[in-house]
Structures are given as structure tokens and as C-alpha cells.
Enzyme design. Structure first.
Site, PDB file in Angstrom:
ATOM      1  N   HIS A 476      40.257  29.500  38.647  1.00  0.00           N
ATOM      2  CA  HIS A 476      40.010  30.947  38.702  1.00  0.00           C
ATOM      3  C   HIS A 476      38.621  31.281  38.149  1.00  0.00           C
ATOM      4  O   HIS A 476      37.821  31.961  38.808  1.00  0.00           O
ATOM      5  CB  HIS A 476      41.098  31.663  37.890  1.00  0.00           C
ATOM      6  CG  HIS A 476      40.956  33.144  37.839  1.00  0.00           C
ATOM      7  ND1 HIS A 476      41.741  34.001  38.581  1.00  0.00           N
ATOM      8  CD2 HIS A 476      40.110  33.954  37.123  1.00  0.00           C
ATOM      9  CE1 HIS A 476      41.389  35.254  38.331  1.00  0.00           C
ATOM     10  NE2 HIS A 476      40.402  35.255  37.444  1.00  0.00           N
ATOM     11  N   GLU A 477      38.345  30.794  36.947  1.00  0.00           N
ATOM     12  CA  GLU A 477      37.041  31.095  36.338  1.00  0.00           C
ATOM     13  C   GLU A 477      35.897  30.442  37.115  1.00  0.00           C
ATOM     14  O   GLU A 477      34.794  30.996  37.206  1.00  0.00           O
ATOM     15  CB  GLU A 477      37.022  30.657  34.877  1.00  0.00           C
ATOM     16  CG  GLU A 477      38.083  31.317  33.998  1.00  0.00           C
ATOM     17  CD  GLU A 477      38.087  32.835  34.074  1.00  0.00           C
ATOM     18  OE1 GLU A 477      37.032  33.421  34.373  1.00  0.00           O
ATOM     19  OE2 GLU A 477      39.154  33.436  33.863  1.00  0.00           O
ATOM     20  N   HIS A 480      34.846  32.746  39.896  1.00  0.00           N
ATOM     21  CA  HIS A 480      33.873  33.748  39.441  1.00  0.00           C
ATOM     22  C   HIS A 480      32.484  33.118  39.338  1.00  0.00           C
ATOM     23  O   HIS A 480      31.478  33.726  39.723  1.00  0.00           O
ATOM     24  CB  HIS A 480      34.269  34.267  38.053  1.00  0.00           C
ATOM     25  CG  HIS A 480      35.372  35.270  38.040  1.00  0.00           C
ATOM     26  ND1 HIS A 480      35.384  36.384  38.857  1.00  0.00           N
ATOM     27  CD2 HIS A 480      36.506  35.351  37.288  1.00  0.00           C
ATOM     28  CE1 HIS A 480      36.468  37.099  38.610  1.00  0.00           C
ATOM     29  NE2 HIS A 480      37.172  36.497  37.659  1.00  0.00           N
ATOM     30  N   HIS A 483      30.763  32.698  42.589  1.00  0.00           N
ATOM     31  CA  HIS A 483      30.292  33.994  43.070  1.00  0.00           C
ATOM     32  C   HIS A 483      28.920  34.312  42.474  1.00  0.00           C
ATOM     33  O   HIS A 483      28.041  34.854  43.154  1.00  0.00           O
ATOM     34  CB  HIS A 483      31.311  35.063  42.677  1.00  0.00           C
ATOM     35  CG  HIS A 483      31.218  36.334  43.447  1.00  0.00           C
ATOM     36  ND1 HIS A 483      31.952  37.456  43.135  1.00  0.00           N
ATOM     37  CD2 HIS A 483      30.465  36.687  44.526  1.00  0.00           C
ATOM     38  CE1 HIS A 483      31.673  38.423  43.983  1.00  0.00           C
ATOM     39  NE2 HIS A 483      30.763  37.989  44.834  1.00  0.00           N
TER      40      HIS A 483
END
Length: 688
Positions: A476-477, A480, A483
Site C-alpha cells: 500500500h505505502e 503511494h 505515485h
């Protein structure tokens, strides 16, 4: 040895030189940066000829005016999160009002606003296109929603509100950290830990020893309220009294004495509401959501309540089945206590699917998880990640470089800090330290980011063995981070994760999907001793258990979002303010019924109250983005989980675009249509 910088926090080195960054330098450095930034702003406010204004001399100059201060303050804030100390906290808090006031003044500066409006009316501005046009539009909108058009007396009050919010939310965060660290339980009777996975027993024993508790002959185990300990204790320990003790301690975090956050919540809500009213909105939710995908608080609330209705029947069934299971096992039909739910849920899952999540730990050693995750990124997104050599803020921190697999260009670098420390805040997060940009036709300058967590640590030279949930958190991290690092927008302020808040979780939650597919799991899920992949039988059980109590999990997430929206829409000015009563009413029908009523978790809800805005009125975004991520990942399920063509299209149309275009358009460009929530409901087993 490199020469020591005169202002270490302002040193522009890439990567960052962390060792010279001391609390004693923070004050002088930030105050110097404040003066420099103010001079840049003042220069933009001097008399100007409207005919000579340009994009570079106005918008880019404004962006550059605060870059050095922003990066320096970002380093300080990061260190406050991972290396908290009395000295750093004192230095940071002494500066916080001045830094907050400086940034609050920018959109309230009449001369600056006149310059921006004057430029917006020029021929050049009318002919802007692409990211430059978007930057102008976003900048004007930022200024307006920050009070640029308010009368003078209201501008002064808005500055006061911004400063107060910065101080009160910082205090909220400190209270959660201090209250969490203030509690420990030293267990000397090993039988009380029956059921606790050996990995956690070893870690808590090592932690006790490191804190001068127990010996080799007479061992002790140190239990804390940090997630790698708290969650396994609640899920696995047979001793009901021990689970009760740690649950009660956790439920009281930031609710008592000098660390009590309840009054702070009321004060923060009032300040946010006043700010929203001042800017022409009926509540903080409408103010915050006007430029997000949901557009208003009522629409976000409607989205939440719609999903609640869709999951309501399945949720009730799950609650009834768990109660029946407990009754059959114990012979007693008694209501659940809050500290029993996770424990009996795990027991039911084991019985129903013959699956224990702890059995997966040996297949998730931290080093293999990271290496496999990077290999997936290379195959799907066309990047190469290798460990680099750089100064860090702690000996456990790793540093990596990312390059483009085709061109070999350095895209960016990042730090990874994965294990708990008393000086480190709880949870997991990604942040950015430097954002690259492209000047004219030159290559993009590299980005610099970080990912942090509080995962199960290594013990006695053995590798850190993670739960599947911890692995999903890492992915998940990393989503980010991708991105941020893969942003290709020519303007820093529009790059990376600087997007609408209910779009920002798409790239992160999208990456979690790779933790469930056989093809991608085999890249990183390897037994730490044999190197063998997860056996088919275990994998099948893992998949079968994936949707176990999925309606309950959805209800918990929706309940938190509902509480957030209710607080900011309906209760911001309520007196007397009773957070427990408000929470109980707001989440009625979202909570599992229990004999003992759990107090509100709002006093430790850092997502909402640890920053002036944060996830405030935006916690629904997690569920909103789940709709987007499940839908987007359906293209990979059709074309191949590790399909590089689809992956590079996703990189080009989503990850690289930042905020250069509206999120609705970016999603439509990738999918060829608007979002459909069917994929999420199917993934959760809530739709056929």
C-alpha cells in the site's frame, strides 16, 4: 569529509545529509528560511506592469519562493515523526506558529492576489494549455478557498485559526504518541501468553530484555500498545483477562490526564467549522470536498450510507454466525466483550477454513517481500530498484535508487523505515522530501520520498517475518511512493501525490491486489528457510478465507468514515460536546454489538486530528478509492496480473499524471469509462 553546511536543514544535497540535522540547528535554519521566503514573496508584491507578467515570473516564481522553506520544514516534520525527542519537540513546537502563520499569510496577501489575478487576465494566460493551464486554475482556486477575497478583519481571524489548528493538531499527535508509550505490561508468567505466535513471543521477550526486564533464567515479556504486539495479543492469546487488560489500555489512549485529547477534538472541530463558514460554506466537509471527486459532504455521506445498505444484511449474518460459533464452543450464550471479537473471529476462521494467518509468516521474510515487490514493479511498470548507499536517520533505515528500465534515467530515490521504536509514531505512511520537475525540454529531475511502518521486527539475528496484512500495508505505502516517484508533470506542485484526496488512495490500494494473486505472490512469498513458494493447499485456504467477515471489515471502515463526516457536518459546534455519545449515535448499525460499550476511538484518531486538515471529512476516501482500485485492477485480471503493456499504460495515464488533469478524466482515460463499484463488491464477496 564533505564540509559541514552552514544551515544543515537548508542543505539541498541529494540524497539528504541527515547526520548534521540537530534540534539546535532547527530554529536558526527555519528562521533564516522564513526570512528568505518572505523576501521572495515581497519581491512578487512590488509594483508590476500587467503587460510584462509571465507564467515564469508569476506562477513559477511563487512556487519557487517557498520551496526551500517547504523542504526544510518537511525534514523537520519527518524527524519529529521518526526520531521524536524532548529537544526536537521543543524546537519544532517553538517554530510551528511562525511557519503556520507564514503559509497562512500567502493567500491572504492582497498584493500577491492582485498579481495573480492580473496575470490570469493576460493574453498569455488565456492561451495556456495542459499542465500550465491546470496550474493557473488550481492556484487561483487555492487562493480563493484560503481566503484571498475575504475582507481585512476576516483575513486576520483566518490567520489566527490556521495558527491555532497547527498547534492543537500537533498537540493531539504528541498526546497519542506519549499516551501509547506510557503503557507497558511486563508478563513473567509465560502461561498467560498461551496462543501467542512464537514470532511475537520472541519479539516481546527481546523487547523486555532490551528494557532491563527479565533474564535468560527468568524471562519476561514486554507488551505494548504498538500494532505488532496489540493485534496478535487480541487475536491469539487464550487468556481472556490479558486480552481485556491490553484492550482496556488501548481504548483509553489519549483519554486521561495530561494526554487527554477529548477537549482538543471539540476545539479543532470548532476552528475548522468557523473557517468553513468564513469562506462561505455551511460546514467543513463541504469546504474540504468542493474540489474532490465527492464534491460535497452530503454526497460523501450518501456514498457511505449506500455501501452500508448493500452490506447490512451480510454484516448481520456474520455477527449472528460468530455469536453462534462462540456459543457452540463455550456452551454459553453471552454477549461479546470488545476484547473477545478478534479472538473468536480468528478461531472461527481457523475452524471454517482450516486457515491460520500465522502459518503464512514464514513465507514473508521482510527482505524477500521487498525484493519481490521491486521485481513486480520492474516487470509491470518498467522501473529498476536497487539498494543504494546514503546517510539515514536510523541504522535500520534502508535507501534505494529507482531508474527507468528502458532509458536508464534516474527517476528518484527513497528511504524505507519499517520497524517500531518508542521515538516513532504509530501506523504506516508515505511522504515526500523532494519533488522533481522538468524545466523546458530537460530530463525530469529526480524525486525523493520515504515509506515508514511499524512492522514485526527481526529478533536475535532471525529475519523479520511478516503477517499477510503487514505485507499488504507495505505494498500500500509503496503504491503511494510509486505515485510520487513516477510523476512526470513539469510543475512540482502538480506532481506525484498532490491530487484530490479521494483519488490519492487509488495507487496505494491498487498495489495491495498483488498480494492476493498467485502469479505475483510467487515473486516474493518464499519460505525464509527453504525458498519454496506458498503450497497450493495453503494458497487455496488463504483465498477462501479472503472474504471471511468482509462485510464486518467494510462496516468498520464505513463506520470510521461516517463518524468523520458526522463530526464535521453535524457536531462541530455542539455544546456540551460528548465524543462518546456522538460516536455511539453516528456508528449505530456499523458496530458489532458488545456487552461492554467501547469508548470512542476518536481521541487517538490521528488521521482526522493530527494535522490541520489530514483526512478530516475525507476518511470515506479509503472506500471511495477501493471502488476505483478494484475496477482498475480488473484490467490486469483480464490481460494478465503482471502484464507490462497494461502496467505501462497505467503508469502513463495514472501514475505519471499527478494533478495535471482532473482525476475523473485520468480514470476514464485508463478504463475507457466511469468507475463501477461492481468489481469491489465482487472482490469482497458481497455481489455475484
Amino acid at each position: 569529509m564533505p564540509e559541514e553546511p552552514s544551515h544543515p536543514f537548508l542543505d539541498d544535497s541529494f540524497p539528504i545529509r541527515w547526520k548534521p540535522l540537530t534540534p539546535s540547528d532547527l530554529g536558526p535554519d527555519i528562521r533564516f528560511a522564513l526570512e528568505e521566503a518572505q523576501q521572495h514573496i515581497d519581491a512578487l508584491c512590488e509594483a508590476f506592469d500587467p503587460n510584462e507578467l509571465t507564467f515564469a515570473s508569476t506562477l513559477l516564481a511563487l512556487e519557487e519562493a517557498t520551496r526551500q522553506l517547504g523542504e526544510a520544514w518537511g525534514k523537520a516534520g519527518h524527524l519529529d515523526s521518526v526520531c521524536n525527542s524532548d529537544e526536537l519537540r521543543e524546537a519544532y513546537n517553538a517554530l510551528l506558529p511562525d511557519v503556520s502563520a507564514f503559509f497562512a499569510r500567502i493567500p491572504l496577501n492582497d498584493a500577491l492576489w492582485k498579481r495573480l489575478k492580473a496575470y490570469s487576465e493576460t493574453r498569455e494566460a488565456a492561451e495556456l494549455s495542459g499542465a500550465k493551464k491546470r496550474f493557473l486554475e488550481e492556484t487561483l482556486a487555492d487562493f480563493r478557498e484560503s481566503g484571498a477575497e475575504l475582507p481585512p478583519e476576516q483575513k486576520e481571524r483566518l490567520k489566527e485559526i490556521q495558527a491555532a489548528l497547527a498547534e492543537k493538531t500537533q498537540k493531539f499527535s504528541e498526546n497519542v504518541l506519549d499516551a501509547t508509550n506510557a503503557w507497558e505490561l511486563i508478563v513473567t508468567d509465560e502461561s498467560r501468553l498461551d496462543g501467542l505466535p512464537s514470532t511475537i513471543k520472541d519479539a516481546t521477550r527481546a523487547d523486555a530484555k532490551a528494557n532491563d526486564h527479565g533474564t535468560e533464567e527468568e524471562p519476561a515479556w514486554r507488551l505494548t500498545l504498538k500494532a505488532p504486539v496489540l493485534i496478535p495479543v487480541l487475536e491469539h492469546v487464550h487468556d481472556d483477562s490479558l486480552r481485556k487488560e491490553i484492550w482496556e489500555a488501548s481504548s483509553q489512549v489519549a483519554r486521561n490526564g495530561e494526554h487527554d485529547n477529548r477537549e482538543l477534538i471539540a476545539e479543532i472541530l470548532k476552528l475548522r467549522h468557523e473557517k468553513a463558514n468564513m469562506l462561505g460554506f455551511k460546514d467543513f466537509a463541504d469546504y474540504i470536498l468542493q474540489r474532490r471527486m465527492a464534491k460535497s459532504g452530503e454526497k460523501a455521506l450518501a456514498f457511505t450510507e449506500d455501501l452500508h445498505r448493500r452490506a447490512e444484511e451480510a454484516f448481520a449474518k456474520e455477527c449472528t454466525e460468530l455469536e453462534a460459533f462462540k456459543a457452540a464452543e463455550t456452551g454459553e450464550e453471552t454477549p461479546f466483550e470488545p476484547w473477545q471479537i478478534a479472538y473468536w473471529s480468528e478461531k472461527q476462521r481457523k475452524a471454517k477454513y482450516d486457515f491460520d494467518d500465522e502459518v503464512l509468516r514464514p513465507y514473508f521474510p521482510m527482505d524477500k517481500v521487498l525484493a519481490g515487490m521491486f521485481a513486480i514493479a520492474e516487470k509491470v511498470f518498467g522501473v529498476t530498484i536497487k539498494e543504494g548507499n546514503a546517510e539515514t536517520w536510523h541504522e535500520e533505515v534502508l535507501f534505494f535508487d529507482m531508474t527507468d528500465s528502458t532509458s536508464g534515467n534516474h527517476i528518484g530515490s527513497f528511504y524505507a523505515d519499517w520497524h517500531p521504536r518508542d521515538s516513532k509514531r504509530s501506523g504506516a505512511w508515505m511522504n515526500y522530501l523532494k519533488t522533481g520537475n522538468r524545466a523546458s525540454d530537460n530530463p525530469l529531475t529526480p524525486h525523493l520520498g520515504l515509506i515508514c511502518g511499524n512492522m514485526t521486527p527481526p529478533v536475535d539475528g532471525k529475519p523479520a517475518l511478516l503477517t499477510h496484512e503487514e505485507v499488504s500495508t507495505i505494498f500500500h505505502e509503496f503504491g503511494h511512493l510509486l505515485h510520487h516517484l513516477l510523476g512526470e508533470v513539469e510543475i512540482r506542485s502538480l506532481n506525484g501525490v498532490n491530487v484530490a484526496w479521494d483519488f490519492v488512495e487509488l495507487p496505494s490500494q491498487f498495489m495491495e491486489n498483488f498480494c492476493w494473486e498467485r502469479e505475483s505472490l510467487d515473486f516474493f512469498a518464499r519460505h525464509h528457510e527453504s525458498g519454496e513458494p506458498i503450497p497450493d493447499e495453503l494458497f487455496d485456504k488463504m483465498l477462501a478465507a479472503r472474504t471471511y467477515r468482509s462485510a464486518s471489515a467494510m462496516m468498520r471502515q464505513l463506520g470510521l468514515g461516517k463518524l468523520d463526516l458526522d463530526l464535521h457536518i453535524h457536531h462541530a459546534t455542539e455544546e456540551p460536546f460528548d465524543i462518546d455519545a456522538i460516536s455511539k449515535k453516528a456508528t449505530e448499525g456499523y458496530r458489532i454489538p458488545t456487552k461492554t460499550e467501547a469508548p470512542s476511538m476518536a481521541p487517538k484518531f490521528g488521521h482526522l486530528f493530527s494535522g490541520p486538515t489530514g483526512y478530516a471529512a475525507g476518511y470515506y476516501s479509503y472506500k471511495w478509492a477501493e471502488v476505483l482500485d478494484a475496477d482498475a485492477f480488473s484490467r490486469f485480471l483480464e490481460a494478465g496480473v503482471l502484464n507490462g503493456d497494461v502496467g505501462r499504460e497505467y503508469r502513463a495515464k495514472i501514475l505519471s499524471k499527478g494533478n495535471s488533469e482532473p482525476p475523473e478524466k485520468l480514470f476514464h482515460d485508463f478504463m475507457g469509462r466511469d468507475p463501477d463499484l461492481t468489481a469491489m463488491l465482487k472482490r469482497d464477496g458481497l455481489a455475484a
